[in-house]
Scaffold this motif. Structure first.
Motif, mmCIF file in Angstrom:
data_model
loop_
_atom_site.group_PDB
_atom_site.id
_atom_site.type_symbol
_atom_site.label_atom_id
_atom_site.label_comp_id
_atom_site.label_asym_id
_atom_site.label_seq_id
_atom_site.Cartn_x
_atom_site.Cartn_y
_atom_site.Cartn_z
ATOM 1 N N HIS A 156 -21.790 -4.806 -20.689
ATOM 2 C CA HIS A 156 -20.989 -3.493 -20.291
ATOM 3 C C HIS A 156 -21.630 -2.062 -20.823
ATOM 4 N N GLN A 157 -22.012 -1.931 -21.673
ATOM 5 C CA GLN A 157 -23.038 -0.938 -21.648
ATOM 6 C C GLN A 157 -23.894 -0.650 -20.445
ATOM 7 N N THR A 158 -24.754 -1.430 -20.355
ATOM 8 C CA THR A 158 -25.745 -1.254 -19.185
ATOM 9 C C THR A 158 -25.533 -1.359 -17.887
ATOM 10 N N ALA A 159 -24.717 -1.590 -17.831
ATOM 11 C CA ALA A 159 -23.614 -1.814 -16.015
ATOM 12 C C ALA A 159 -23.063 -0.020 -15.900
ATOM 13 N N ARG A 160 -22.272 0.158 -16.363
ATOM 14 C CA ARG A 160 -21.703 1.198 -16.287
ATOM 15 C C ARG A 160 -22.564 2.262 -15.573
ATOM 16 N N LEU A 161 -21.842 3.489 -14.421
ATOM 17 C CA LEU A 161 -22.556 4.109 -14.286
ATOM 18 C C LEU A 161 -22.226 5.347 -14.724
ATOM 19 N N GLY A 162 -23.249 6.630 -14.611
ATOM 20 C CA GLY A 162 -23.677 8.287 -14.732
ATOM 21 C C GLY A 162 -23.245 9.143 -13.842
ATOM 22 N N TRP A 163 -23.012 10.387 -13.885
ATOM 23 C CA TRP A 163 -23.779 11.112 -13.377
ATOM 24 C C TRP A 163 -24.039 12.386 -13.945
ATOM 25 N N PHE A 164 -24.796 13.801 -12.875
ATOM 26 C CA PHE A 164 -24.422 15.004 -14.316
ATOM 27 C C PHE A 164 -23.524 15.513 -13.923
ATOM 28 N N THR A 165 -23.341 16.221 -15.338
ATOM 29 C CA THR A 165 -21.566 17.727 -14.773
ATOM 30 C C THR A 165 -22.895 18.758 -13.959
#
Length: 425
Positions: A196-205
């Motif tokens: 779950h940890q490695t699959a999540r997405l992130g973006w800069f705010t």
């Protein structure tokens, strides 16, 4: 140890920070007016605001990037999903998403999320199981095998190819499956879909200038790194193979070691390797920034679009926590070889946004189209160049099975270059 790094992009800045932490004297030469390379921002004069040349998406598997962000106190500028949620849109099916539940073990959650996708079902689940089996037990992909050939070899369901493989291939590899290297694509899948940890997405705010480049430059400055902009390197020489001499627009510079952190074609020009090497193939990316007076939001901060010209739609206003008086959307077209003119491209993504939102009169009051012709360099089985001992090659030239041209790969190249030099010293 006196080191000069050529190129103040993400690779060069990473190498500079790690080398300075190890006690080296470091200077960075950058021909542009600002550091950042392909992760830089520009000041949009009409709106007087920083705008990224192209937004960047992060995945939880980017371990080196996450560590670097924490080290330079920039992690606060990244928003992470709690679990994987890949939002998609298609004209006939509307909005839907590949969303995993944290209440289940990740493999089971991914299978259930796949089964629930519209127009999918057991065939897609079986295909996903086939991918998992191949990643764990399958034979290594041949250097020349493409993603399309790999998909054909595994007999994957057509809908899974359309909704999962192709969007991820374009996003991670900046290539269509017909030409993308299967071994490197499998490396991305293996890292990203571990849990779950490695699959999540992130973006800069925040714009990359504020969220990434300034924290990196500030950290480098605190460590004594000198960043020299507006400095073009025209030629590099070595003295007895043990020292470097750089001919630049600002004069002649000498050092113990040179780190090359520039595009491969620039590396070959300044080192005189243009006749000895084949050009590294590259792919373009087009980013179409649009600003609307209407205040609206897409269903998610990032949307993957299927069977459209615009492949990814970033709701920048939503990502930046709605701090503007307008709506800023950026459409991204990976491997953009479309021969139409700019007007056609703009109208195409506006039309797709109108279909997505149901706002038939939606028209931007301002736009900016940026096409970076050599945005990423393809995975290529070509041999790497052997340089003198006083030169380290940290340029983007991924080999089959290595991570493709991503933020993570850029950071990893900087880390590897610094580790090599600090180990030698």
């Amino acid at each position: 140890m006196d080191i000069i790094i050529v190129g103040a992009g993400l690779t060069g800045l990473t190498a500079a920070i790690r080398l300075a932490e190890g006690g080296a004297r470091v200077r960075i030469l950058e021909m542009a007016p600002l550091a950042g390379g392909r992760t830089r921002s520009f000041l949009e004069p009409t709106l007087n605001t920083w705008v990224d040349h192209g937004p960047h998406l992060l995945i939880g598997a980017y371990e080196a990037t996450n560590k670097l962000l924490n080290d330079v106190h920039a992690a606060e500028y990244v928003h992470w999903q709690s679990a994987l949620n890949l939002p998609l849109w298609e004209k006939d099916r509307g909005f839907f998403s590949l969303s995993t539940s944290q209440r289940l073990p990740f493999p089971l959650a991914l299978m259930l999320a796949t089964y629930r996708l519209p127009s999918h079902g057991i065939s897609s689940v079986l295909s996903m199981l086939g991918i998992a089996k191949d990643l764990q037990f399958g034979k290594s992909a041949a250097n020349a095998e493409t993603v399309s050939q790999w998909v054909e070899r595994l007999h994957l369901a057509p809908m899974l190819y359309q909704d999962f493989i192709e969007p991820l291939c374009l996003g991670a590899m900046n290539e269509l499956p017909e030409s993308a290297n299967a071994a490197s694509f499998k490396a991305v899948l293996d890292a990203a879909f571990a849990n779950h940890q490695t699959a999540r997405l992130g973006w800069f705010t925040r714009p990359l200038q504020q969220a990434l480049i300034e924290p990196l430059c500030n950290k480098a400055s605190l460590l004594g790194v000198e960043i020299i902009t507006h400095c073009r390197v025209t030629h590099i020489q070595t003295e007895a193979g043990r020292h470097g001499k750089l001919i630049t627009s600002s004069g002649e510079l000498r050092c113990d070691t040179i780190v090359l952190a520039v595009p491969p074609n620039i590396r070959d020009q300044i080192t005189g390797q243009t006749q000895a090497t084949k050009p590294v193939p590259h792919r373009p990316i087009t980013n179409i920034h649009m600003w609307f007076k209407e205040k609206f939001q897409l269903p998610a901060p990032i949307m993957g679009a299927l069977a459209t010209y615009g492949q990814w739609f970033f709701d920048v206003s939503q990502q930046h926590q709605n701090q503007y008086d307008y709506t800023h959307i950026c459409a991204i077209i990976s491997a953009d070889n479309e021969q139409h003119d700019k007007a056609w491209k703009l109208n195409a993504v506006i039309g797709e946004l109108r279909q997505m939102t149901g706002m038939k009169e939606l028209t931007p009051f301002h736009h900016r189209m940026i096409t970076v012709k050599a945005a990423t360099h393809q995975v290529n089985p070509a041999d790497k160049i052997e340089f003198e001992a006083c030169m380290v090659d940290a340029c983007e030239q991924p080999l089959p099975g290595e991570f493709p041209a991503t933020i993570e790969a850029a950071v990893m190249r900087g880390e590897a270059a610094s580790k090599q030099l600090l180990t030698i010293s």
